[in-house]
Scaffold this active site. Structure first.
Site, PDB file in Angstrom:
ATOM      1  N   HIS A  72       0.820  -1.324   0.047  1.00 37.73           N
ATOM      2  CA  HIS A  72       0.023  -0.103   0.079  1.00 37.73           C
ATOM      3  C   HIS A  72       0.907   1.331  -0.038  1.00 37.73           C
ATOM      4  O   HIS A  72       1.988   1.161   0.294  1.00 37.73           O
ATOM      5  CB  HIS A  72      -0.873  -0.106   1.267  1.00 37.73           C
ATOM      6  CG  HIS A  72      -0.273   0.179   2.517  1.00 37.73           C
ATOM      7  ND1 HIS A  72       0.381   1.354   3.192  1.00 37.73           N
ATOM      8  CD2 HIS A  72       0.156  -0.960   3.453  1.00 37.73           C
ATOM      9  CE1 HIS A  72       1.135   0.861   4.287  1.00 37.73           C
ATOM     10  NE2 HIS A  72       1.024  -0.294   4.320  1.00 37.73           N
ATOM     11  N   ARG A 121      -6.174   0.970   3.786  1.00 36.19           N
ATOM     12  CA  ARG A 121      -4.983   1.521   2.899  1.00 36.19           C
ATOM     13  C   ARG A 121      -4.743   0.637   1.987  1.00 36.19           C
ATOM     14  O   ARG A 121      -4.314   1.078   0.934  1.00 36.19           O
ATOM     15  CB  ARG A 121      -3.780   1.700   3.860  1.00 36.19           C
ATOM     16  CG  ARG A 121      -3.216   0.550   4.947  1.00 36.19           C
ATOM     17  CD  ARG A 121      -2.155   1.088   5.899  1.00 36.19           C
ATOM     18  NE  ARG A 121      -1.629  -0.025   6.689  1.00 36.19           N
ATOM     19  CZ  ARG A 121      -2.261  -0.426   7.644  1.00 36.19           C
ATOM     20  NH1 ARG A 121      -3.385  -0.010   8.212  1.00 36.19           N
ATOM     21  NH2 ARG A 121      -1.448  -1.365   8.357  1.00 36.19           N
ATOM     22  N   GLU A 175      -1.831  -6.739   7.531  1.00 30.54           N
ATOM     23  CA  GLU A 175      -0.574  -6.348   8.337  1.00 30.54           C
ATOM     24  C   GLU A 175      -0.173  -7.162   9.641  1.00 30.54           C
ATOM     25  O   GLU A 175      -1.216  -7.673  10.180  1.00 30.54           O
ATOM     26  CB  GLU A 175      -0.157  -4.873   8.532  1.00 30.54           C
ATOM     27  CG  GLU A 175       1.098  -4.532   8.993  1.00 30.54           C
ATOM     28  CD  GLU A 175       2.377  -5.018   8.413  1.00 30.54           C
ATOM     29  OE1 GLU A 175       2.697  -6.040   8.209  1.00 30.54           O
ATOM     30  OE2 GLU A 175       3.149  -3.965   7.580  1.00 30.54           O
ATOM     31  N   HIS A 245       0.457  -5.487   2.555  1.00 25.74           N
ATOM     32  CA  HIS A 245       1.310  -4.881   3.611  1.00 25.74           C
ATOM     33  C   HIS A 245       2.780  -5.549   3.532  1.00 25.74           C
ATOM     34  O   HIS A 245       3.171  -6.516   2.995  1.00 25.74           O
ATOM     35  CB  HIS A 245       0.609  -5.026   4.894  1.00 25.74           C
ATOM     36  CG  HIS A 245      -0.675  -4.501   5.001  1.00 25.74           C
ATOM     37  ND1 HIS A 245      -1.024  -3.307   5.318  1.00 25.74           N
ATOM     38  CD2 HIS A 245      -1.957  -5.092   4.485  1.00 25.74           C
ATOM     39  CE1 HIS A 245      -2.350  -3.103   5.209  1.00 25.74           C
ATOM     40  NE2 HIS A 245      -2.856  -4.227   4.799  1.00 25.74           N
TER      41      HIS A 245
END
Length: 373
Positions: A72, A121, A175, A245
């Site tokens: 991202h 994100r 993440e 991520h």
């Protein structure tokens, strides 16, 4: 009746001409040839057989699919130097720009479906990147968390469905969960616990931060999801993009590139930089460097094939004439020259021996179609 998503992928080297192909083809010809359209004459051009090719006459075709990995763009907590983990934080203005730039760089790489994490994100990055794609298809997040969600988000137009790309969200691609570090300033945390301890939490493979996940724990869920849900799509010939991520992508790359636990801990992924893999014969071949400054060169190869496939699609679906045959013959020579230029450039790592042989075979077959109607 409602419409459901029907994935209709095509091989990397057999990609049919999309809705915008005639526009792209016209732009290509206008840039490459001086034409007198009224009299159907080509000026300053000559045609010769590409006799310098060493041709393999094996007529078999091999299915290839593309895998795009994108970390991202910069988030608001990246900007503030805070541990983000599984906290759901949006992109900064710079992050939005990074996502758009990533989209430009993958605009000619086919995408049939998208996987993202459950965090905003990553989803923003995927959506913004696809606004730049030449296919001009709309990414639509698939909601199947409940019967009501599935029913209420149903698409009832087959035409709209065909102009869309399904986006599947999965928490397994999130993440790494940083536990009690989430929301803390990284510099202040290092001053509090010591730089060595914080470095150990961040960069070791199997040591988690307090009440958080280690990279090993993150890898177990991310790689398991990749094997169970993403890899089967690639095996079936679908072209896939994954927006996720730093740590979930490091985990996947560890699996793709067969990295050791020591090697993966030193792997750095920049925000908003796409990485390209080619899936073929059960193997993943990397076509981009995570940190190298030449990542833009990755996409030259796919742009050449994009032009080739559009031209091939045009000649197969249009009424042939001496003029169109002549123009297409010129174009195939030009594209082959571009391929050779790439092969001899500093981006030669994009082309391996098997692809080289495959390219020569395809160009020879296409030339035969042109010269033996």
């Amino acid at each position: 009746m409602s419409a459901t998503f029907k994935y209709q992928p095509t091989g990397l080297h057999g990609w049919g001409a999309p809705r915008s192909s005639s526009r792209n083809l016209a732009r290509f010809f206008s840039m490459r040839f001086a034409c007198n359209s009224r009299h159907h004459k080509i000026l300053h051009a000559s045609v010769s057989h590409p006799s310098s090719l060493s041709i393999s006459h094996d007529s078999s075709t091999e299915t290839e699919s593309t895998l795009i990995l994108i970390r991202h763009g910069e988030s608001l907590w990246n900007e503030k130097n805070l541990f983000t983990g599984c906290c759901d934080v949006p992109l900064t203005k710079r992050g939005v720009e990074e996502a758009i730039e990533a989209g430009k760089r993958i605009s000619y790489i086919p995408v049939d479906m998208i996987f993202t994490s459950a965090l905003i994100r990553a989803q923003m990055t995927a959506m913004l990147a696809m606004t730049q794609h030449h296919q001009e298809k709309v990414p639509i997040i698939i909601h199947n968390e409940s019967e009501r969600a599935t029913a209420w988000t149903q698409v009832y137009s087959e035409k709209t469905t065909k102009q869309s790309i399904p986006v599947i969200t999965a928490w397994q691609l999130n993440e790494r969960m940083y536990g009690e570090l989430q929301g803390l300033n990284k510099q202040e945390t290092a001053e509090r616990y010591g730089k060595e301890k914080v470095h150990e939490w961040r960069r070791s493979f199997d040591i988690p931060p307090p009440k958080g996940e280690s990279l090993e724990m993150c890898s177990q869920r991310a790689v398991a999801y990749f094997k169970d849900f993403i890899e089967p799509q690639l095996k079936s010939g679908k072209h896939v993009m994954v927006a996720a991520h730093g740590n979930s992508l490091r985990s996947i790359i560890m699996y793709l590139d067969r990295l050791t636990s020591q090697e993966v801990t030193s792997l750095e992924l920049s925000t908003g930089i796409p990485l390209l893999y080619i899936y073929k014969d059960g193997k993943f071949n990397s076509r981009g460097s995570p940190v190298g400054p030449t990542e833009a060169g990755v996409y030259a190869y796919t742009q050449i094939w994009m032009l080739y496939d559009e031209i091939r699609g045009s000649i197969l679906h249009q009424v042939s004439s001496p003029f169109t045959t002549y123009v297409l013959a010129l174009s195939v020579i030009h594209i082959w020259k571009s391929y050779q230029d790439l092969h001899n450039s500093r981006y030669s790592f994009l082309v391996d021996d098997s692809q080289d042989t495959h390219a020569k075979r395809q160009f020879e077959n296409y030339w035969k179609e042109l010269t033996n109607p």
